[in-house]
Design a protein around this motif. Structure first.
Motif, PDB file in Angstrom:
ATOM      1  N   ILE A 173       0.598   6.947  12.884  1.00 36.31           N
ATOM      2  CA  ILE A 173       0.529   6.025  12.497  1.00 36.31           C
ATOM      3  C   ILE A 173      -0.785   5.870  12.287  1.00 36.31           C
ATOM      4  CG2 ILE A 173       0.909   3.263  12.313  1.00 36.31           C
ATOM      5  CD1 ILE A 173       3.635   4.603  13.832  1.00 36.31           C
ATOM      6  N   VAL A 174      -1.464   5.604  13.270  1.00 37.16           N
ATOM      7  CA  VAL A 174      -3.173   4.742  13.121  1.00 37.16           C
ATOM      8  C   VAL A 174      -4.430   6.028  12.586  1.00 37.16           C
ATOM      9  CG1 VAL A 174      -4.919   4.063  14.720  1.00 37.16           C
ATOM     10  CG2 VAL A 174      -2.693   3.319  14.907  1.00 37.16           C
ATOM     11  N   ASP A 175      -3.451   7.140  12.809  1.00 34.62           N
ATOM     12  CA  ASP A 175      -4.302   8.162  12.496  1.00 34.62           C
ATOM     13  C   ASP A 175      -4.304   8.546  11.181  1.00 34.62           C
ATOM     14  OD1 ASP A 175      -7.125   8.049  13.981  1.00 34.62           O
ATOM     15  OD2 ASP A 175      -6.150   8.832  15.583  1.00 34.62           O
ATOM     16  N   GLY A 176      -2.941   9.213  10.755  1.00 28.60           N
ATOM     17  CA  GLY A 176      -1.964   9.585  10.045  1.00 28.60           C
ATOM     18  C   GLY A 176      -1.733   8.615   8.673  1.00 28.60           C
ATOM     19  N   LEU A 177      -0.426   7.901   9.287  1.00 25.87           N
ATOM     20  CA  LEU A 177       0.196   6.805   8.172  1.00 25.87           C
ATOM     21  C   LEU A 177      -1.105   6.052   7.633  1.00 25.87           C
ATOM     22  CD1 LEU A 177       2.868   6.571   6.627  1.00 25.87           C
ATOM     23  CD2 LEU A 177       2.718   5.499   8.262  1.00 25.87           C
ATOM     24  N   PHE A 178      -1.398   5.438   8.660  1.00 24.00           N
ATOM     25  CA  PHE A 178      -2.616   3.691   7.983  1.00 24.00           C
ATOM     26  C   PHE A 178      -3.674   4.246   8.010  1.00 24.00           C
ATOM     27  CE2 PHE A 178       1.301   1.990   8.958  1.00 24.00           C
ATOM     28  CZ  PHE A 178       1.352   0.579   7.765  1.00 24.00           C
TER      29      PHE A 178
ATOM     30  N   HIS B 243      -9.905  12.306  15.201  1.00 24.23           N
ATOM     31  CA  HIS B 243      -9.808  10.849  15.432  1.00 24.23           C
ATOM     32  C   HIS B 243     -11.073  10.726  14.621  1.00 24.23           C
ATOM     33  CE1 HIS B 243      -6.515  10.142  18.208  1.00 24.23           C
ATOM     34  NE2 HIS B 243      -7.170  11.136  18.815  1.00 24.23           N
ATOM     35  N   TYR B 244     -11.278   9.567  13.660  1.00 19.47           N
ATOM     36  CA  TYR B 244     -12.246   8.524  13.563  1.00 19.47           C
ATOM     37  C   TYR B 244     -13.619   8.997  14.423  1.00 19.47           C
ATOM     38  CZ  TYR B 244      -9.719   7.601   9.323  1.00 19.47           C
ATOM     39  OH  TYR B 244      -8.332   7.439   8.462  1.00 19.47           O
ATOM     40  N   SER B 245     -14.669   9.046  14.093  1.00 19.17           N
ATOM     41  CA  SER B 245     -15.981   9.308  14.868  1.00 19.17           C
ATOM     42  C   SER B 245     -16.344   7.642  14.717  1.00 19.17           C
ATOM     43  CB  SER B 245     -17.141  10.277  14.280  1.00 19.17           C
ATOM     44  OG  SER B 245     -17.255   9.942  13.326  1.00 19.17           O
TER      45      SER B 245
ATOM     46  N   ASN C 264     -14.518   2.437  11.253  1.00 19.13           N
ATOM     47  CA  ASN C 264     -13.550   3.243  10.524  1.00 19.13           C
ATOM     48  C   ASN C 264     -11.837   1.968  10.917  1.00 19.13           C
ATOM     49  OD1 ASN C 264     -15.164   5.599  10.795  1.00 19.13           O
ATOM     50  ND2 ASN C 264     -14.132   5.269   8.683  1.00 19.13           N
ATOM     51  N   TYR C 265     -11.674   2.258  12.557  1.00 13.83           N
ATOM     52  CA  TYR C 265     -10.757   1.327  12.626  1.00 13.83           C
ATOM     53  C   TYR C 265     -10.642   0.127  12.489  1.00 13.83           C
ATOM     54  CZ  TYR C 265      -9.529   6.160  15.101  1.00 13.83           C
ATOM     55  OH  TYR C 265      -9.366   7.296  15.477  1.00 13.83           O
ATOM     56  N   ALA C 266     -11.664  -0.522  12.281  1.00 10.86           N
ATOM     57  CA  ALA C 266     -11.515  -1.922  12.059  1.00 10.86           C
ATOM     58  C   ALA C 266     -11.439  -1.620  10.255  1.00 10.86           C
ATOM     59  CB  ALA C 266     -13.099  -2.462  12.405  1.00 10.86           C
ATOM     60  N   LEU C 267     -12.022  -1.111   9.729  1.00  8.60           N
ATOM     61  CA  LEU C 267     -11.486  -1.092   7.776  1.00  8.60           C
ATOM     62  C   LEU C 267      -9.408  -0.909   8.070  1.00  8.60           C
ATOM     63  CD1 LEU C 267     -14.663   0.316   6.856  1.00  8.60           C
ATOM     64  CD2 LEU C 267     -14.041  -2.466   6.319  1.00  8.60           C
TER      65      LEU C 267
ATOM     66  N   ALA D 265      -7.783  -1.972  10.260  1.00  9.57           N
ATOM     67  CA  ALA D 265      -7.015  -2.978  10.489  1.00  9.57           C
ATOM     68  C   ALA D 265      -6.998  -3.986   9.728  1.00  9.57           C
ATOM     69  CB  ALA D 265      -7.682  -3.054  12.013  1.00  9.57           C
ATOM     70  N   VAL D 266      -8.433  -4.198   9.660  1.00  6.02           N
ATOM     71  CA  VAL D 266      -7.835  -5.141   7.778  1.00  6.02           C
ATOM     72  C   VAL D 266      -7.437  -5.203   7.232  1.00  6.02           C
ATOM     73  CG1 VAL D 266      -9.672  -6.034   6.131  1.00  6.02           C
ATOM     74  CG2 VAL D 266      -9.947  -6.136   8.963  1.00  6.02           C
ATOM     75  N   PHE D 267      -7.268  -3.237   6.745  1.00  2.00           N
ATOM     76  CA  PHE D 267      -6.078  -3.132   5.622  1.00  2.00           C
ATOM     77  C   PHE D 267      -4.488  -3.773   5.519  1.00  2.00           C
ATOM     78  CE2 PHE D 267      -3.066  -0.129   4.096  1.00  2.00           C
ATOM     79  CZ  PHE D 267      -3.504  -0.389   3.159  1.00  2.00           C
ATOM     80  N   VAL D 268      -4.406  -2.723   7.465  1.00  2.83           N
ATOM     81  CA  VAL D 268      -2.785  -3.111   7.914  1.00  2.83           C
ATOM     82  C   VAL D 268      -2.686  -4.447   7.633  1.00  2.83           C
ATOM     83  CG1 VAL D 268      -1.343  -3.073   9.816  1.00  2.83           C
ATOM     84  CG2 VAL D 268      -2.741  -1.063   9.062  1.00  2.83           C
ATOM     85  N   ILE D 269      -3.152  -5.401   8.335  1.00  3.91           N
ATOM     86  CA  ILE D 269      -3.535  -6.746   8.584  1.00  3.91           C
ATOM     87  C   ILE D 269      -2.753  -7.532   6.901  1.00  3.91           C
ATOM     88  CG2 ILE D 269      -4.577  -9.348   8.645  1.00  3.91           C
ATOM     89  CD1 ILE D 269      -5.756  -7.700  10.717  1.00  3.91           C
TER      90      ILE D 269
END
Length: 174
Positions: A37-42, A66-68, A72-75, A77-81
């Motif tokens: 979900i985290v690294d693939g779907l979203f 995984h993102y380096s 990338n994870y913060a962005l 998270a904003v997108f998913v929110i």
């Protein structure tokens, strides 16, 4: 000997099947649903990974990438929110309800059953058309300055993704 190695390689990538029965053999019992979900779907469906860019697990790409950078994870998270806020705001919209049923089928196939979860990002075209509709529902519900700020964030995010993904794809092709 070569066919045994090939079978072992395919089994490693495909994961442990739920059963030997038809259709149940395609269900992956091993794949990490969270990473899918985290690294693939979203993740990679929307924001490409720099490492193993556009790679294939059958051609040397690891099963989990995984993102380096934490950015990338913060962005993401904003997108998913924003996406889920749009889903909540548009929950009574008939078109969004129909699209959510489509998304639910894709989630069941890829996340619950694990079919193709190792490369779920290539299936983004199955559901990503829901994103603009959900964001439109969000902007329709918001008013005043909040709507303006949210619209600005969505525009910034769009420009970033066009630049980031465009640069990666162009550098890959050239």
């Amino acid at each position: 000997m070569a066919s045994i190695r090939h079978t072992q390689f395919v089994n490693k990538i495909s994961g442990r099947p739920l059963s030997d029965k038809p259709f149940l053999c395609w269900i992956n019992a091993d794949a990490s649903r969270w990473n899918g979900i985290v690294d693939g779907l979203f993740g990679e469906s929307i924001q490409l990974h720099r490492q193993y860019l556009l790679g294939d697990v059958f051609l040397g790409r690891p099963l989990e990438i995984h993102y380096s950078s934490w950015i990338n994870y913060a962005l993401e998270a904003v997108f998913v929110i924003l996406f889920f806020a749009g889903l909540v705001c548009g929950r009574k919209d008939r078109i969004l309800q129909m699209l959510l049923s489509w998304f639910a089928i894709d989630l069941v196939i890829h996340v619950v059953l694990g079919f193709g979860l190792n490369e779920v990002s290539i299936n983004g075209g199955h559901w990503m058309f829901i994103i603009p509709v959900a964001l439109a529902c969000l902007l329709k519900k918001l008013q005043g300055r909040t709507a303006q700020c949210t619209g600005f964030v969505i525009k910034l995010f769009t420009i970033y993704l066009w630049g980031y993904n465009g640069y990666l794809v162009a550098s890959y092709l050239l």
